[in-house]
Scaffold this motif. Sequence first.
Motif, PDB file in Angstrom:
ATOM      1  N   GLY A 139       4.059  -0.575   2.138  1.00  0.00           N
ATOM      2  CA  GLY A 139       4.975   0.328   1.446  1.00  0.00           C
ATOM      3  C   GLY A 139       5.179   1.623   2.209  1.00  0.00           C
ATOM      4  O   GLY A 139       6.304   2.120   2.315  1.00  0.00           O
ATOM      5  N   LYS A 140       4.099   2.164   2.763  1.00  0.00           N
ATOM      6  CA  LYS A 140       4.199   3.411   3.521  1.00  0.00           C
ATOM      7  C   LYS A 140       4.970   3.206   4.814  1.00  0.00           C
ATOM      8  O   LYS A 140       5.793   4.055   5.212  1.00  0.00           O
ATOM      9  N   LEU A 165       7.271   0.963   5.332  1.00  0.00           N
ATOM     10  CA  LEU A 165       8.677   0.813   4.949  1.00  0.00           C
ATOM     11  C   LEU A 165       9.309   2.166   4.665  1.00  0.00           C
ATOM     12  O   LEU A 165      10.425   2.457   5.124  1.00  0.00           O
ATOM     13  N   ASP A 166       8.607   3.028   3.946  1.00  0.00           N
ATOM     14  CA  ASP A 166       9.165   4.325   3.552  1.00  0.00           C
ATOM     15  C   ASP A 166       9.430   5.240   4.746  1.00  0.00           C
ATOM     16  O   ASP A 166      10.454   5.920   4.803  1.00  0.00           O
ATOM     17  N   SER A 167       8.497   5.248   5.688  1.00  0.00           N
ATOM     18  CA  SER A 167       8.510   6.332   6.679  1.00  0.00           C
ATOM     19  C   SER A 167       8.501   5.905   8.141  1.00  0.00           C
ATOM     20  O   SER A 167       8.691   6.748   9.019  1.00  0.00           O
ATOM     21  N   LEU A 195       8.554  -3.353   8.152  1.00  0.00           N
ATOM     22  CA  LEU A 195       8.330  -4.109   6.922  1.00  0.00           C
ATOM     23  C   LEU A 195       7.425  -5.304   7.191  1.00  0.00           C
ATOM     24  O   LEU A 195       7.355  -5.831   8.300  1.00  0.00           O
ATOM     25  N   SER A 231      11.127  -4.713  -3.764  1.00  0.00           N
ATOM     26  CA  SER A 231      10.829  -3.605  -4.668  1.00  0.00           C
ATOM     27  C   SER A 231      11.976  -3.417  -5.660  1.00  0.00           C
ATOM     28  O   SER A 231      13.140  -3.629  -5.330  1.00  0.00           O
ATOM     29  N   LYS A 269      12.584  -0.528  -6.805  1.00  0.00           N
ATOM     30  CA  LYS A 269      13.069   0.825  -6.561  1.00  0.00           C
ATOM     31  C   LYS A 269      14.266   0.771  -5.616  1.00  0.00           C
ATOM     32  O   LYS A 269      14.207   0.167  -4.547  1.00  0.00           O
ATOM     33  N   ASP A 326      15.700   2.944  -3.636  1.00  0.00           N
ATOM     34  CA  ASP A 326      15.586   3.490  -2.283  1.00  0.00           C
ATOM     35  C   ASP A 326      14.844   2.546  -1.352  1.00  0.00           C
ATOM     36  O   ASP A 326      15.197   2.415  -0.169  1.00  0.00           O
ATOM     37  N   LYS A 327      13.839   1.843  -1.866  1.00  0.00           N
ATOM     38  CA  LYS A 327      13.102   0.896  -1.044  1.00  0.00           C
ATOM     39  C   LYS A 327      13.960  -0.325  -0.703  1.00  0.00           C
ATOM     40  O   LYS A 327      13.934  -0.821   0.432  1.00  0.00           O
ATOM     41  N   LYS A 359      16.312   0.522   1.988  1.00  0.00           N
ATOM     42  CA  LYS A 359      15.639   0.589   3.274  1.00  0.00           C
ATOM     43  C   LYS A 359      15.454  -0.803   3.861  1.00  0.00           C
ATOM     44  O   LYS A 359      15.658  -1.034   5.061  1.00  0.00           O
ATOM     45  N   ILE A 360      15.053  -1.765   3.019  1.00  0.00           N
ATOM     46  CA  ILE A 360      14.904  -3.144   3.477  1.00  0.00           C
ATOM     47  C   ILE A 360      16.233  -3.684   3.992  1.00  0.00           C
ATOM     48  O   ILE A 360      16.306  -4.308   5.067  1.00  0.00           O
TER      49      ILE A 360
END
Length: 231
Positions: free
Chosen positions: A69-70, A72-74, A78, A188, A190, A192-193, A196-197
């Motif tokens: 998750g981290k 993917l976020d930053s 993935l 996810s 969410k 925003d996630k 991102k994917i």
Amino acid sequence: MPIYRIADLNIEINPKYEKTRKILANYITDENTADFCVEAKQSEIDRLTANGDIDYMVENSIINTLVCGKILDSYDGLFFHSSALMLDGGAYVFSAPSGTGKSTHTALWRKLFGDRVTMINDDKPIIRKKDGVFYVYGTPWMGKSNIGANISAPLKAVFLLERDSKNYAEKVSAGRVFAKLLEATLISRKQDKMLKILELYDEIFSAVDLFSLHCTVSDEAVIAAYNALRK
């Protein structure tokens, strides 16, 4: 807390169980500065083990989810459920639902190509963009087979396996097999996630070839995939 080098990132993790430490051991580093930290909370481990799950396996699952998750976020990466190998310095990823035969297929690559092939990860590799290039990274989480290494290689192609009576590979667009691609990563709820994917998939499959590999469990399946790459 110890620091582990995973996907070219320094990650501070505090394993609570000895078996978890053993799983992570090959990734420990002597770096003293972390890019980020994760920790499985004891309360969450206790909640899940109350259902009969094994404590260290629960801890590993939580850590894996937090790390992915981290990233993917930053960090433009993935988790991609697949069996990934390195052939002649390039990474090739084979994905399919559990039980389809990913590990069996990549074992055939090792049989046919010998020392030219090194397994990166047989279950949970990470695909991450670094300096404009997508790399496939080994991780401590290698599935039941426990096959993999703390290595990385530039991603050259992705194959989506489908059992068939014939062996052939066809190049496909990401849109055509989008549902299968989503099954291969941590989806996810969410927004925003998920965005991102989708952005990462768009970048990945604009940069590397994506194939649908119809295959039997045979050497001919490997030859069909290899010939598709050469073309």
